[in-house]
Design an enzyme around this catalytic site. Structure first.
Site, PDB file in Angstrom:
ATOM      1  N   LYS A 257       0.846  -1.202   0.000  1.00 31.24           N
ATOM      2  CA  LYS A 257       0.000   0.000   0.000  1.00 31.24           C
ATOM      3  C   LYS A 257       0.875   1.243   0.000  1.00 31.24           C
ATOM      4  O   LYS A 257       1.709   1.422   0.884  1.00 31.24           O
ATOM      5  CB  LYS A 257      -0.926  -0.010   1.228  1.00 31.24           C
ATOM      6  CG  LYS A 257      -1.711   1.299   1.427  1.00 31.24           C
ATOM      7  CD  LYS A 257      -2.686   1.236   2.607  1.00 31.24           C
ATOM      8  CE  LYS A 257      -3.285   2.605   2.925  1.00 31.24           C
ATOM      9  NZ  LYS A 257      -4.209   2.592   4.076  1.00 31.24           N
ATOM     10  N   ASP A 262      -2.520  10.124   3.719  1.00 36.65           N
ATOM     11  CA  ASP A 262      -3.920   9.744   3.881  1.00 36.65           C
ATOM     12  C   ASP A 262      -4.635  10.771   4.757  1.00 36.65           C
ATOM     13  O   ASP A 262      -4.620  10.666   5.986  1.00 36.65           O
ATOM     14  CB  ASP A 262      -4.013   8.338   4.498  1.00 36.65           C
ATOM     15  CG  ASP A 262      -5.464   7.880   4.630  1.00 36.65           C
ATOM     16  OD1 ASP A 262      -6.362   8.545   4.062  1.00 36.65           O
ATOM     17  OD2 ASP A 262      -5.702   6.832   5.288  1.00 36.65           O
ATOM     18  N   LYS A 269      -9.878  12.912   8.292  1.00 35.91           N
ATOM     19  CA  LYS A 269      -9.447  12.393   9.593  1.00 35.91           C
ATOM     20  C   LYS A 269      -9.450  13.519  10.632  1.00 35.91           C
ATOM     21  O   LYS A 269      -9.382  14.693  10.283  1.00 35.91           O
ATOM     22  CB  LYS A 269      -8.034  11.822   9.481  1.00 35.91           C
ATOM     23  CG  LYS A 269      -7.967  10.477   8.780  1.00 35.91           C
ATOM     24  CD  LYS A 269      -6.566   9.911   8.827  1.00 35.91           C
ATOM     25  CE  LYS A 269      -6.456   8.592   8.081  1.00 35.91           C
ATOM     26  NZ  LYS A 269      -7.179   7.488   8.734  1.00 35.91           N
ATOM     27  N   GLU A 341      -9.436   3.831   1.912  1.00 34.80           N
ATOM     28  CA  GLU A 341      -8.885   3.948   0.558  1.00 34.80           C
ATOM     29  C   GLU A 341      -7.844   2.880   0.243  1.00 34.80           C
ATOM     30  O   GLU A 341      -7.650   2.523  -0.909  1.00 34.80           O
ATOM     31  CB  GLU A 341      -8.289   5.345   0.372  1.00 34.80           C
ATOM     32  CG  GLU A 341      -6.856   5.549   0.890  1.00 34.80           C
ATOM     33  CD  GLU A 341      -6.688   5.320   2.393  1.00 34.80           C
ATOM     34  OE1 GLU A 341      -7.696   5.446   3.119  1.00 34.80           O
ATOM     35  OE2 GLU A 341      -5.579   4.994   2.828  1.00 34.80           O
ATOM     36  N   ARG A 343      -7.708  -0.331   0.792  1.00 32.31           N
ATOM     37  CA  ARG A 343      -8.254  -1.544   0.174  1.00 32.31           C
ATOM     38  C   ARG A 343      -8.615  -1.312  -1.286  1.00 32.31           C
ATOM     39  O   ARG A 343      -8.569  -2.227  -2.110  1.00 32.31           O
ATOM     40  CB  ARG A 343      -9.454  -2.037   0.997  1.00 32.31           C
ATOM     41  CG  ARG A 343     -10.589  -1.060   1.081  1.00 32.31           C
ATOM     42  CD  ARG A 343     -11.565  -1.411   2.191  1.00 32.31           C
ATOM     43  NE  ARG A 343     -11.055  -1.018   3.512  1.00 32.31           N
ATOM     44  CZ  ARG A 343     -11.711  -1.243   4.653  1.00 32.31           C
ATOM     45  NH1 ARG A 343     -12.885  -1.862   4.653  1.00 32.31           N
ATOM     46  NH2 ARG A 343     -11.186  -0.867   5.797  1.00 32.31           N
TER      47      ARG A 343
HETATM   48  N1  BES Z   1      -4.382   4.480   6.827  1.00 27.85           N
HETATM   49  C1  BES Z   1      -5.518   4.171   7.595  1.00 27.85           C
HETATM   50  C2  BES Z   1      -5.259   3.140   8.688  1.00 27.85           C
HETATM   51  C3  BES Z   1      -4.268   3.535   9.736  1.00 27.85           C
HETATM   52  C4  BES Z   1      -4.705   4.097  10.914  1.00 27.85           C
HETATM   53  C5  BES Z   1      -2.930   3.284   9.583  1.00 27.85           C
HETATM   54  C6  BES Z   1      -3.809   4.454  11.893  1.00 27.85           C
HETATM   55  C7  BES Z   1      -2.020   3.627  10.578  1.00 27.85           C
HETATM   56  C8  BES Z   1      -2.464   4.215  11.725  1.00 27.85           C
HETATM   57  C9  BES Z   1      -6.652   3.636   6.703  1.00 27.85           C
HETATM   58  O1  BES Z   1      -6.657   4.098   5.420  1.00 27.85           O
HETATM   59  C10 BES Z   1      -7.933   4.012   7.349  1.00 27.85           C
HETATM   60  O2  BES Z   1      -8.172   5.183   7.471  1.00 27.85           O
HETATM   61  N2  BES Z   1      -8.738   3.036   7.752  1.00 27.85           N
HETATM   62  C11 BES Z   1      -9.982   3.299   8.371  1.00 27.85           C
HETATM   63  C12 BES Z   1     -11.018   2.373   7.772  1.00 27.85           C
HETATM   64  C13 BES Z   1     -12.428   2.703   8.112  1.00 27.85           C
HETATM   65  C14 BES Z   1     -12.832   4.046   7.519  1.00 27.85           C
HETATM   66  C15 BES Z   1     -13.315   1.619   7.596  1.00 27.85           C
HETATM   67  C16 BES Z   1      -9.817   3.041   9.870  1.00 27.85           C
HETATM   68  O3  BES Z   1      -9.047   2.157  10.245  1.00 27.85           O
HETATM   69  O4  BES Z   1     -10.406   3.770  10.650  1.00 27.85           O
HETATM   70 ZN    ZN Z   2      -4.801   4.690   4.650  1.00 28.97          ZN
HETATM   71 ZN    ZN Z   3      -7.695   5.973   5.247  1.00 29.53          ZN
END
Ligand code: BES
Ligand code: ZN
Ligand code: ZN
Length: 491
Positions: A257, A262, A269, A341, A343
């Site tokens: 990835k 992000d 976020k 994103e 996935r």
């Molecule tokens: N990049 C994040 C996951 C992440 C979170 C990596 C903290 C490292 C530290 C990913 O893209 C994400 O935002 N995932 C969401 C998914 C949800 C919206 C279904 C998550 O984990 O909250």
């Molecule tokens: Zn991410």
């Molecule tokens: Zn994300």
């Protein structure tokens, strides 16, 4: 920087000698080291307990300027990891004191609970990794890396371990590169720039690198990946790095990835969540670092690194919740949340790589879910696979390298949570629980029958505070793990 050398400690002039010490047993064979340890233990403040440190200056009857003893606790604690840590601590201490070289007394007593190969390899790993400093953005460099670390050993050991040390150095170089990239700020690694950096280090190493641009992605119908990238002014890239030795019979595809930042997209976020999101390309960095190591390790199989690189930004052109995209594989996905994103870019990259390279195995590495961190904490990765042997082998490599992994399930019935009214799938689960699992299940819908494992490295890809052999920032997690797994698969 590092070598094994036979040193006569009784006679030779030595700047700094580092001696790991156990509490319950002498772990050294050399009589000079043994008498130094006795002298240290005769003092009240040092017993060899875990975490203790003592410096003796110019001990009598030697030409050693200083000896630094590190306590390891009981001999039963002597593992690859404690040795990595002690070598890392020694190097950090040396750097802190402004030294330029160290000699480390390798534990060599009979009956140690670790074999001599593991001892040399672990000490070398800890020392090389700890000697990396990320100070590119500091005008004044407070610290300087050591120029030389010597591990004491006989001439015979030096010969036997020469190859081992070279392999360890190759793997650590890959880890360090991954760390550098993860810690690099997003303004200097937007997709095009990051792609070019990968090419700049991989091509000279003899790897074949291809960079595919947005036009190519459109032509190939990477609908999910393009949707994630469409909110940013920096356009996506797909990078492949190919290690293809003559006569290779098997093909492994590693997918990483590569979200260079992000923000979450329109599902922006929170202030706390966005802070470290430059690290969201750690999967791609680990894959590129692994390929760089493999170019030197030369295993007997084809390994293709596939790195989808995008920036996830909110803007007037960004994807919206409720949008429906057509993926490379043909399935449609409703965007339940623009922050899910990772996935989306992975499914296009994996489905394409499976078509393109017909691999025997696919492994993806991704900082995929915060849920995986809730489940396993910040130091352990989640492993998902439909192939229990593959998951077991990855977990075992995690134990050997201390890039720890835990096998999590892919329950068939949880797939219902990804069902959508209008499209084939939703990119977000309808339940707030089990987010690491539902993300992995989403990926599984795009790999068909191919042998596949997914490693969620959201936790261990980054550390806030420096550890024994890793500075704060990117950890390079995955490079040592994958190299170990590939080496063992070869054996
Ligand atoms: N990049 C994040 C996951 C992440 C979170 C990596 C903290 C490292 C530290 C990913 O893209 C994400 O935002 N995932 C969401 C998914 C949800 C919206 C279904 C998550 O984990 O909250
Ligand atoms: Zn991410
Ligand atoms: Zn994300």
């Amino acid at each position: 920087m590092l070598e094994i050398k036979s040193v006569n400690l009784k006679r030779s002039a030595v700047d700094t000698l580092v001696v790991p010490v156990c509490e319950d047993q002498d772990i050294h064979d050399d009589p000079t080291v043994t008498s130094l340890v006795d002298a240290a233990k005769a003092l009240e403040e040092f017993n060899g307990k875990k975490g203790e440190r003592l410096t003796l200056f110019a001990p009598a009857d030697t030409r050693i300027a200083r000896v630094v003893f590190f306590g390891l606790g009981n001999t039963a604690n002597l593992t690859g990891e404690t040795l990595r840590s002690v070598a890392g601590k020694a190097v950090q201490h040396g750097i802190h004191c402004g030294l330029s070289r160290l000699t480390l007394a390798t534990p060599d007593a009979a009956d140690l609970p670790v074999d001599s190969e593991t001892i040399f390899r672990s000490l070398a790993e800890g020392a090389i990794l700890a000697n990396h400093l990320f100070d590119r953005y500091k005008q004044e460099k407070e610290k300087k890396p050591l120029k030389r670390v010597v591990l004491t050993g006989s001439a015979a050991q030096k010969k036997v371990c020469a190859d081992l040390i070279e392999r360890t150095a190759a793997i650590c170089q890959g880890s360090i590169l991954a760390r550098e990239w993860v810690t690099t700020p997003s303004n200097e690694k937007r997709p095009e720039a990051f792609a070019e950096r990968i090419q700049a280090v991989s091509a000279p190493a003899g790897l074949t690198v291809k960079i595919m641009d947005e036009r190519w992605l459109k032509k190939q119908r990477f609908g999910a990946m393009l949707a994630v990238g469409q909110g940013s002014s920096a356009k996506p890239r797909l990078v492949t790095v190919d290690y293809h030795p003559k006569g290779a019979k098997k093909t492994l595809v590693l997918v990483g990835k590569g979200v260079t930042f992000d923000s979450g997209g329109l599902n922006l976020k929170s202030a706390g969540g966005i802070e470290t999101m430059k690290m969201d390309m750690a999967g791609a960095a680990a894959v590129a670092g692994t390929l760089l190591a493999l170019a030197r390790l030369k295993p007997d199989l084809r390994v293709v690194g596939v790195m989808p690189l995008v920036e996830n930004m909110p803007s007037g052109t960004a994807i919206r919740p409720g949008d429906i995209v057509r993926t490379y594989a043909g399935k449609t996905v409703e965007i339940g949340n623009t922050d899910a994103e990772g996935r989306l870019i992975l499914i296009d990259a994996m489905a394409w790589a499976i078509d393109q390279f017909k691999p025997d195995t696919v492994i993806d590495l991704a900082t995929l879910t915060g849920a995986c961190m809730i489940a396993l904490g910040e130091k352990i990765a989640g492993v998902f696979s439909t192939d229990a042997d593959l998951a077991r082998a990855i977990v075992a490599s995690g134990e050997a390298t201390f890039e720890r992994c835990w096998h999590l399930p892919l329950p068939e019935d949880y797939k219902d949570l990804l069902k959508n009214e209008f499209a084939d799938l939703n990119n977000m689960s309808s339940s707030r629980y089990g987010g690491a699992i539902t993300a992995a299940l989403f990926l599984s819908a795009f790999v068909g029958e191919t042998r596949w494992a997914h490693i969620d490295i959201a936790g261990p890809a980054w550390i806030k505070k420096a550890a024994d052999y890793c500075g704060a920032g990117g950890t390079g997690f995955g490079v040592r793990l994958l190299c170990d797994w590939i080496e063992k698969m070869q054996a």
